[in-house]
Design a protein around this motif. Sequence first.
Motif, PDB file in Angstrom:
ATOM      1  N   SER A 139       6.447   9.971  -5.414  1.00 13.42           N
ATOM      2  CA  SER A 139       5.772   8.944  -4.619  1.00 13.42           C
ATOM      3  C   SER A 139       4.736   8.202  -5.453  1.00 13.42           C
ATOM      4  N   GLU A 140       3.997   8.942  -6.261  1.00 13.81           N
ATOM      5  CA  GLU A 140       2.994   8.308  -7.114  1.00 13.81           C
ATOM      6  C   GLU A 140       3.630   7.387  -8.144  1.00 13.81           C
ATOM      7  N   GLN A 141       4.758   7.793  -8.687  1.00 19.02           N
ATOM      8  CA  GLN A 141       5.450   6.943  -9.657  1.00 19.02           C
ATOM      9  C   GLN A 141       5.958   5.657  -9.007  1.00 19.02           C
ATOM     10  N   ILE A 142       6.473   5.771  -7.788  1.00 23.21           N
ATOM     11  CA  ILE A 142       6.928   4.575  -7.066  1.00 23.21           C
ATOM     12  C   ILE A 142       5.760   3.632  -6.810  1.00 23.21           C
ATOM     13  N   MET A 143       4.659   4.170  -6.306  1.00 25.91           N
ATOM     14  CA  MET A 143       3.524   3.329  -5.955  1.00 25.91           C
ATOM     15  C   MET A 143       2.839   2.744  -7.188  1.00 25.91           C
ATOM     16  N   THR A 144       2.917   3.421  -8.314  1.00 31.53           N
ATOM     17  CA  THR A 144       2.378   2.859  -9.556  1.00 31.53           C
ATOM     18  C   THR A 144       3.108   1.576  -9.916  1.00 31.53           C
ATOM     19  N   ARG A 145       4.427   1.589  -9.803  1.00 30.10           N
ATOM     20  CA  ARG A 145       5.217   0.388 -10.081  1.00 30.10           C
ATOM     21  C   ARG A 145       4.935  -0.704  -9.052  1.00 30.10           C
ATOM     22  N   MET A 146       4.759  -0.328  -7.789  1.00 29.51           N
ATOM     23  CA  MET A 146       4.477  -1.329  -6.768  1.00 29.51           C
ATOM     24  C   MET A 146       3.100  -1.955  -6.980  1.00 29.51           C
ATOM     25  N   ALA A 147       2.140  -1.147  -7.395  1.00 27.58           N
ATOM     26  CA  ALA A 147       0.808  -1.695  -7.675  1.00 27.58           C
ATOM     27  C   ALA A 147       0.862  -2.690  -8.834  1.00 27.58           C
ATOM     28  N   ALA A 148       1.688  -2.378  -9.843  1.00 27.13           N
ATOM     29  CA  ALA A 148       1.840  -3.289 -10.983  1.00 27.13           C
ATOM     30  C   ALA A 148       2.442  -4.619 -10.553  1.00 27.13           C
ATOM     31  N   ALA A 149       3.190  -4.602  -9.452  1.00 27.20           N
ATOM     32  CA  ALA A 149       3.806  -5.828  -8.940  1.00 27.20           C
ATOM     33  C   ALA A 149       2.901  -6.560  -7.946  1.00 27.20           C
ATOM     34  N   GLY A 150       1.677  -6.057  -7.781  1.00 31.44           N
ATOM     35  CA  GLY A 150       0.726  -6.748  -6.930  1.00 31.44           C
ATOM     36  C   GLY A 150       0.571  -6.214  -5.532  1.00 31.44           C
ATOM     37  N   TYR A 151       1.200  -5.076  -5.230  1.00 34.27           N
ATOM     38  CA  TYR A 151       1.079  -4.470  -3.905  1.00 34.27           C
ATOM     39  C   TYR A 151      -0.083  -3.473  -3.875  1.00 34.27           C
ATOM     40  N   GLU A 152      -0.565  -3.190  -2.686  1.00 30.28           N
ATOM     41  CA  GLU A 152      -1.635  -2.212  -2.499  1.00 30.28           C
ATOM     42  C   GLU A 152      -1.036  -0.934  -1.900  1.00 30.28           C
ATOM     43  N   PRO A 153      -0.983   0.155  -2.677  1.00 30.94           N
ATOM     44  CA  PRO A 153      -0.407   1.398  -2.151  1.00 30.94           C
ATOM     45  C   PRO A 153      -1.376   2.159  -1.261  1.00 30.94           C
ATOM     46  N   VAL A 154      -0.842   2.716  -0.181  1.00 32.50           N
ATOM     47  CA  VAL A 154      -1.590   3.585   0.723  1.00 32.50           C
ATOM     48  C   VAL A 154      -0.782   4.868   0.855  1.00 32.50           C
ATOM     49  N   PHE A 155      -1.447   6.011   0.787  1.00 29.35           N
ATOM     50  CA  PHE A 155      -0.744   7.290   0.826  1.00 29.35           C
ATOM     51  C   PHE A 155      -0.988   8.020   2.135  1.00 29.35           C
ATOM     52  N   ASP A 156       0.107   8.363   2.827  1.00 31.11           N
ATOM     53  CA  ASP A 156       0.071   9.294   3.965  1.00 31.11           C
ATOM     54  C   ASP A 156      -0.906   8.893   5.053  1.00 31.11           C
ATOM     55  N   SER A 157      -0.916   7.651   5.411  1.00 34.36           N
ATOM     56  CA  SER A 157      -1.880   7.198   6.407  1.00 34.36           C
ATOM     57  C   SER A 157      -1.199   6.860   7.726  1.00 34.36           C
ATOM     58  N   ASP A 158      -1.793   7.298   8.829  1.00 31.79           N
ATOM     59  CA  ASP A 158      -1.316   6.927  10.164  1.00 31.79           C
ATOM     60  C   ASP A 158      -2.143   5.785  10.744  1.00 31.79           C
ATOM     61  N   SER A 159      -3.236   5.430  10.061  1.00 36.79           N
ATOM     62  CA  SER A 159      -4.135   4.419  10.616  1.00 36.79           C
ATOM     63  C   SER A 159      -4.109   3.105   9.848  1.00 36.79           C
ATOM     64  N   THR A 160      -3.347   3.021   8.780  1.00 38.85           N
ATOM     65  CA  THR A 160      -3.301   1.797   7.984  1.00 38.85           C
ATOM     66  C   THR A 160      -2.606   0.661   8.734  1.00 38.85           C
ATOM     67  N   ASP A 161      -2.925  -0.561   8.331  1.00 44.75           N
ATOM     68  CA  ASP A 161      -2.243  -1.724   8.887  1.00 44.75           C
ATOM     69  C   ASP A 161      -1.072  -2.157   8.009  1.00 44.75           C
ATOM     70  N   ALA A 162      -0.637  -1.288   7.094  1.00 39.86           N
ATOM     71  CA  ALA A 162       0.518  -1.595   6.244  1.00 39.86           C
ATOM     72  C   ALA A 162       1.747  -1.840   7.106  1.00 39.86           C
ATOM     73  N   ARG A 163       2.466  -2.905   6.808  1.00 41.38           N
ATOM     74  CA  ARG A 163       3.638  -3.259   7.592  1.00 41.38           C
ATOM     75  C   ARG A 163       4.934  -2.723   6.988  1.00 41.38           C
ATOM     76  N   THR A 164       4.820  -2.121   5.800  1.00 42.23           N
ATOM     77  CA  THR A 164       5.965  -1.481   5.157  1.00 42.23           C
ATOM     78  C   THR A 164       5.664  -0.008   4.973  1.00 42.23           C
ATOM     79  N   VAL A 165       6.592   0.841   5.375  1.00 44.91           N
ATOM     80  CA  VAL A 165       6.417   2.294   5.268  1.00 44.91           C
ATOM     81  C   VAL A 165       7.601   2.887   4.525  1.00 44.91           C
ATOM     82  N   VAL A 166       7.305   3.805   3.606  1.00 39.22           N
ATOM     83  CA  VAL A 166       8.319   4.578   2.896  1.00 39.22           C
ATOM     84  C   VAL A 166       8.092   6.043   3.233  1.00 39.22           C
ATOM     85  N   VAL A 167       9.117   6.738   3.711  1.00 37.79           N
ATOM     86  CA  VAL A 167       9.029   8.169   3.999  1.00 37.79           C
ATOM     87  C   VAL A 167       9.800   8.918   2.916  1.00 37.79           C
TER      88      VAL A 167
END
Length: 431
Positions: free
Chosen positions: A20-48
Amino acid sequence: MKKKKINIVTLGCSKNLVDSEQIMTRMAAAGYEPVFDSDSTDARTVVVNTCGFIGDAKEESIETILRFAQARSEGLIDRLYVIGCLSERYRDELRTEIPEVDEYFGARDLAEIVRGLGAQWRDEMPGGRIISTPSHYAYLKIAEGCNWGCGYCAIPLIRGRHVSVPMERLLDEARKLAEGGVRELMVIAQDTTYYGLDLYGRRRLGELLRALCRIDDIEWIRLHYAYPAHFPEEVIEAMAEEPKICKYLDIPLQHISDSQLRAMRRGITREETLALVRHLREAVPGIALRTTLLVGYPGESEADFAELEEFVRRTRFERLGVFPYSEEEGTYSATQLSDNVPEEVKRMRAERIMEIQNNISREENVKRVGQRLRVIVDRREGEWWVARSQYDSPEVDEEILIPADRELETGRFYEVRVTGAEDYDLYAELF
């Protein structure tokens, strides 16, 4: 421009966490903001990121997918992706049963999920790996897959054969983690002791551990998931000689009965197991051994279980977990053996082993009252600072509670004196 958030929910083991950390590292490099294991975030994309190792883990993974599928149906999120071990094994079935998921990816499809999320996969992580753990510790995954083929285990079917990460890449990753504030490294793989055999023609875990010890800002190195058969002597020597290597070893033994070890296809005997445990304790005085046991495996008799009980009583493991056998499709035990131990007997045997271990843990903890320990502070909870010694890994082992009557720093080491003990926790004061 506001960054798009992606929430990744990780289930299962620490190896999944690294994925999961490796995936989110690449997403952050592409300009995304990673959030880990949150039920309260306003993120509109979720990866399980799912686990499919045993029955309970599968159930938890399915329940989590269904929860987020419902959120997608209600318009609370826009995109839902599923990856990991469960998806690797049951992708077609999941697509049919839970069609609300946008796409399913397997455990070996990290590049595909990154591209599916709209980013580019790069083998290197030039900015260093983003971690989801507290900033002072991280997991270093040194290999993927497994070659052993134990009778009960689906990991080779899910993750494939053992593939070591080149040593140079691991050392570079560890240096970057240290530069980012990591002080404790947990070295992990399905079998850490096999490291290097596929790349270099010989096992090089001992060499890797010594090289990690040369990284200045890393103060603790902890070894997880060491297979007991053909245990490398150079690893024991490194543990004995290198002060940065914690006196701690996670070595899943599964059983002690020869008939069960053969049925499990473990490649080791009772006498070899006993000899290895003796050797580890003699060579590394004070070592804390964590093991995992499996009860209710096909053919486990009352005599086999009695032998296991006596082994636990006599060996007095510092840390121990136990699981009832769960039949996994495609494994040797599922295709060649009969799951003939009743479920209630499996549960009773697991509870009996933990009852024995609880008593051992309490007795050993009481002996530690008055001892001086070096600890690292993980967090504050109410009126307590929560810390660990070198004998305890985060999330799975004991914690040391220090009164929060003065300000301490998370991620910093302190000297404490143990003042009290419970079954699985210690109390201490600053020395």
